[in-house]
Design an enzyme around this catalytic site. Structure first.
Site, short mmCIF file in Angstrom:
data_model
loop_
_atom_site.label_atom_id
_atom_site.label_comp_id
_atom_site.label_asym_id
_atom_site.label_seq_id
_atom_site.Cartn_x
_atom_site.Cartn_y
_atom_site.Cartn_z
N GLU A 52 -11.61 5.95 -3.02
CA GLU A 52 -10.32 6.20 -3.66
C GLU A 52 -9.57 4.88 -3.85
OE1 GLU A 52 -7.93 8.92 -1.34
OE2 GLU A 52 -6.38 9.05 -2.90
N ASN A 199 -7.68 17.68 -7.03
CA ASN A 199 -7.95 17.38 -5.63
C ASN A 199 -6.84 17.99 -4.78
OD1 ASN A 199 -8.88 15.59 -3.23
ND2 ASN A 199 -6.71 15.05 -3.47
N GLU A 200 -7.21 18.71 -3.76
CA GLU A 200 -6.23 19.28 -2.83
C GLU A 200 -5.03 19.85 -3.59
OE1 GLU A 200 -5.55 16.64 0.56
OE2 GLU A 200 -7.63 16.87 1.17
N TYR A 268 -11.25 16.92 8.06
CA TYR A 268 -11.27 15.67 8.82
C TYR A 268 -11.27 15.95 10.31
CZ TYR A 268 -10.30 13.02 4.58
OH TYR A 268 -10.40 12.44 3.33
N GLU A 324 -14.76 15.73 1.15
CA GLU A 324 -14.02 14.79 2.01
C GLU A 324 -14.25 15.22 3.45
OE1 GLU A 324 -9.88 13.80 1.24
OE2 GLU A 324 -10.21 13.93 -0.93
N GLN A 373 -14.05 7.16 3.96
CA GLN A 373 -14.38 6.73 2.62
C GLN A 373 -15.37 5.57 2.69
OE1 GLN A 373 -11.01 6.19 0.05
NE2 GLN A 373 -10.02 8.10 0.70
O1 AHR Z 1 -8.94 10.42 2.17
C1 AHR Z 1 -7.56 10.27 2.26
C2 AHR Z 1 -6.80 11.46 1.69
O2 AHR Z 1 -7.09 12.60 2.45
C3 AHR Z 1 -7.15 11.87 0.29
O3 AHR Z 1 -6.47 11.12 -0.66
C4 AHR Z 1 -6.72 13.31 0.24
O4 AHR Z 1 -7.47 14.06 -0.65
C5 AHR Z 1 -6.89 13.77 1.68
O5 AHR Z 1 -5.80 14.45 2.15
#
Ligand code: AHR
Length: 515
Positions: A52, A199-200, A268, A324, A373
């Site tokens: 990103e 995205n999201e 995450y 992600e 990332q």
């Molecule tokens: O990876 C960092 C951020 O995490 C991304 O921009 C977003 O999609 C997610 O919340």
């Protein structure tokens, strides 16, 4: 004499890494591999990356520009490109992330000196000079031999804008946008394998309810076209495991989102969604256990998504893309606020291995994943500091796991043994088994215990060899002054009473081929 012997023993112990000094006798764990029950092939795209416009993920990490003193290929760092090629990165998702829904693709085309400078409002309010845009990204994909995955802006731009971007990239006709691309230096269209429809969308991608996100997906998907022969897959932006009920969001999208070929999912291993998350290094065993338990939570989360998908799409036509994932800690002290720069330790190597093993167990649905990332951001493969570059323990896991790309997975049943810390209980040993494209049987073995070595006894005969990654401490990592502190070393299994046995040190990941 006795003192001499004791001193000699202490001297030997001191030469061993801390992980090899067992605090208790090594337990034995049994693993049964069922080669009669193959699963769906492991799609190599589960080894994908996310890059990103965030911090030094692109600028400084990949792109330094053609006039940089840092050795580069037309502006791409030579060292980083070589490292990424070595792990055969299959796909890179770009340009975001939250950045995607603030991005106007027109800012990133044409002569670089004339591109507008914007503020990256999501990530540190720094200036974005747009010197890395569509041409730089698509050319990088060709340089790496990776598939392109472009996420279009559905939060703040129209379907027409999205369609025009995609036409610019993929059209081979004598039409205005394709001709503009030609004028900007690219004759042939690029191949675009994946398009992310936002995205999201529940958050930074538009703050939409599930219903609005679904109708938005149907609307944008209807307008965005690529040449049929390209076989581009459109990815609906799905739920997040870091939020509450993520299955309801997925269900609404699947039911009302129009034609869906793939559904994305984010999760995450993040110790806290708000406030301090804890440091990437210098943590205690509580944080080791917590982080690994957050990583293994992925299995239940993807099961939840898959259960919804099985209900609505029993023929399994729609794929799940975990585009992600990774560990997320407090960023390194002194680094630029909002840059999400964190170190990467043997704990992250375990997060990566445990997560990849989970993906191997759900190959009938999970066809793509992208770790967050690729460079300098969150659980990165690579860290850079000006002209210097280091490979992280996570990079080594991606390297060691390469034989699993396009391999056929087998069920591996591990006898019940746990690593326990306080209230946290984890499988002591996690195993993934698969028949590689080369016909060899591969095993990936993870020991989650930071103190105990474990004997892993399989139902297989013969010998095995490969590599192991272990740490001397829970936060063992590579740094710019010690770039090779954590690296894979040769490892083999032994035949004991007709069974193939692996003596796994504490906090270690091994990948071996069985002979
Ligand atoms: O990876 C960092 C951020 O995490 C991304 O921009 C977003 O999609 C997610 O919340």
């Amino acid at each position: 004499m006795r003192t001499t012997i004791r001193l000699a023993m202490l001297a030997v112990l001191a030469t061993l890494p801390a992980m090899a000094q067992p605090s208790a006798p090594a337990p034995t764990v049994d693993v049964a591999i069922d080669t009669n029950a193959p699963g769906a092939v492991i799609d190599r795209h589960i080894y994908g990356q996310f890059a990103e416009h965030l911090g030094r993920g692109i600028y400084g990490g990949i792109w330094v520009g053609p006039n940089s003193k840092i050795p580069n290929i037309h502006g791409y760092r030579k060292d980083v490109v070589a490292a990424l090629k070595a792990i055969h990165v299959p796909v890179v998702r770009w340009p975001g992330g939250c950045f995607a829904d603030n991005y106007d693709w027109r800012d990133g085309i044409g002569p670089r000196a004339k591109r507008p400078v914007r503020i990256n409002v999501n990530w540190g309010d720094v200036t974005e000079d747009n010197s890395f845009g569509t041409h730089e990204y698509m050319d990088l994909m060709e340089l790496l031999g990776a598939d392109a995955y472009v996420s279009v802006n559905v939060g703040s731009m129209t379907p027409l804008d999205a369609q025009r971007w995609i036409e610019y990239i993929t059209s081979d006709q004598n039409a205005t946008l394709a001709n503009e691309r030609r004028k900007n230096g690219r004759q042939k269209p690029w191949n675009l394998k994946y398009i992310g429809i936002g995205n999201e969308t529940w958050g930074c991608g538009g703050n939409m309810s599930a219903e609005v996100a679904a109708s938005n997906n149907a609307r944008y998907t209807g307008y965005i076209r690529t040449p049929a022969a390209m076989g581009t897959i459109k990815v609906a932006s799905g739920a997040s495991g870091n939020l509450g009920d993520d299955t309801a969001f997925a269900e609404t999208l699947l039911k009302d989102g129009g034609r869906i070929q793939a559904l994305s999912y984010h999760y995450y291993a993040m110790p806290a969604t708000r406030g301090p998350k804890g440091p990437a290094t210098g943590f205690g065993e509580d944080k080791w256990a917590q982080e690994l338990s957050l990583a293994v939570k992925m299995e239940d989360l993807v099961r939840g998504q898959i259960a919804v998908m099985d209900k609505i799409d029993p023929q399994k036509r729609i794929a799940l893309y975990v585009d992600e994932w990774g560990s997320w800690y407090d960023q390194e002290p002194g680094s630029h606020p909002g840059f999400l720069y964190q170190q990467n330790t043997i704990r992250d190597a375990e997060v990566a291995a445990l997560t990849l093993n989970i993906f191997h167990r759900h190959t009938d649905r999970i066809k793509l994943a992208a770790i967050a990332q690729m460079v300098n951001v969150l659980q990165a493969m690579i860290l850079t500091d000006k002209e210097k570059m280091i490979l992280t323990p996570t990079y080594h896991i991606f390297d060691m796991y390469q034989p699993f790309m396009e391999a056929t997975p087998y069920k591996a049943t591990v006898s019940n043994a746990t690593y326990t810390y306080g209230d946290t209980k984890l499988p002591l040993i996690d195993v993934s088994a698969a028949r590689g494209k080369d016909g060899k049987l591969y095993l990936a073995i993870v020991n989650t215990d930071p103190h105990r070595a474990v004997s892993v006894r399989t139902n297989l005969a013969g010998s095995a060899s490969g590599r192991i990654l272990a740490g001397a401490t829970m936060d063992a990592h590579n740094s710019f002054t010690a770039p090779n502190a954590v690296h894979p070393v040769p490892f083999s299994g032994a035949s004991e009473n007709g069974k193939l046995v692996f003596h796994m040190p504490a906090m270690a990941v091994a990948v071996v081929a069985v002979n």
